[in-house]
Design an enzyme around this catalytic site. Structure first.
Site, mmCIF file in Angstrom:
data_model
loop_
_atom_site.group_PDB
_atom_site.id
_atom_site.type_symbol
_atom_site.label_atom_id
_atom_site.label_comp_id
_atom_site.label_asym_id
_atom_site.label_seq_id
_atom_site.Cartn_x
_atom_site.Cartn_y
_atom_site.Cartn_z
ATOM 1 N N ASP A 1 52.316 -49.061 17.276
ATOM 2 C CA ASP A 1 53.572 -48.629 16.634
ATOM 3 C C ASP A 1 53.995 -49.644 15.571
ATOM 4 O O ASP A 1 54.212 -50.821 15.874
ATOM 5 C CB ASP A 1 54.623 -48.531 17.749
ATOM 6 C CG ASP A 1 56.029 -48.396 17.245
ATOM 7 O OD1 ASP A 1 56.245 -47.572 16.350
ATOM 8 O OD2 ASP A 1 56.904 -49.111 17.753
ATOM 9 N N ASP B 1 48.025 -53.735 17.211
ATOM 10 C CA ASP B 1 49.206 -53.108 17.787
ATOM 11 C C ASP B 1 49.225 -51.661 17.254
ATOM 12 O O ASP B 1 48.576 -51.370 16.241
ATOM 13 C CB ASP B 1 50.434 -53.895 17.322
ATOM 14 C CG ASP B 1 51.723 -53.224 17.695
ATOM 15 O OD1 ASP B 1 51.897 -52.916 18.878
ATOM 16 O OD2 ASP B 1 52.554 -53.006 16.791
#
Ligand code: B16
Ligand code: MG
Length: 210
Positions: free
Chosen positions: A10, A8
């Site tokens: 953020d 991922d």
């Protein structure tokens, strides 16, 4: 055997989550809507539009579609302005060391992010060329916890789900990995809530799992 890691963006590679919060807070304050860090945690990994829907749960006003679109633009403009300040120094601790370690081991690396600003963020922090595959919010139609983003990354890596690991900070992202039949390492908020198959104190603990 693990042959690929899907990260991922953020909250895992870089802490843009604080900028999302500040931009949503400005919008909520302008609209007179209650918004706090607890509500913000529900926005992690969730698309921009879905995030606004969650914020509007605290409002009694019915917004027209053009007002919704204007609010999304308002928030994204504030958020984009804060991204101008991003530099490689904003990469979270341990990330570069882990990416180098994976390279040395011949393990492939992908990004699986809901953000439509992914390419801009990766360029700002100088990591674009480090990933074999990048799947972002412009390439998916369904947001996490739907598995689309991670299944696409896994297929483009040309690996099976059981050959991959996802690294995520969001509950919605851990659920998305599970829905894609991929095991998930939780960091940050998701690790605190112990929702991962592995709940890590540091991203470097990925080394102990593969
Ligand atoms: P954008 P991730 C997600 O990124 C964020 O966690 C989430 O807060 C945000 O709403 C979403 O991206 C969309 O971002 O407005 O830039 O398209 O955690 O999936 O990397
Ligand atoms: Mg995240």
């Amino acid at each position: 055997m693990i042959k690929g890691i899907i990260f991922d963006l953020d909250g895992v590679i870089v802490s843009t989550d604080k900028y999302h919060y500040l931009a949503w807070k400005k919008l909520a304050d302008r609209e007179g809507i209650y918004f706090d860090e607890k509500i913000n945690n529900r926005l992690r990994g969730v698309s921009r539009r879905e995030s606004l829907n969650i914020i509007l749960e605290k409002s009694n006003k019915i917004y027209r579609e053009e007002e919704i679109l204007a609010m999304l633009d308002f928030k994204n403009n504030i958020y984009r302005s804060s991204l101008i300040n991003l530099t490689p120094q904003d990469i979270l601790p341990g990330v570069v060391e882990l990416l180098d370690y994976l390279d040395a081991k011949g393990i492939k690396k992908a990004i699986g992010s809901s953000s439509k600003n992914t390419m801009y963020i990766l360029e700002r922090i100088g990591l674009t060329a480090h990933f074999n595959v990048i799947i972002d919010g412009t390439m998916i139609t369904k947001t996490k916890p739907n598995p689309e983003v991670f299944s696409k990354a896994q297929k483009q890596l040309e690996l099976e789900p059981q050959e991959c690991l996802v690294v995520e900070d969001a509950i919605a992202g851990i659920e998305a990995a599970h829905n894609a039949n991929i095991k998930a390492c939780a960091v940050g908020d998701a690790a605190l809530k112990q929702v991962g198959d592995f709940n890590l104190k540091s991203i470097l603990d990925v080394k102990e799992i593969i």
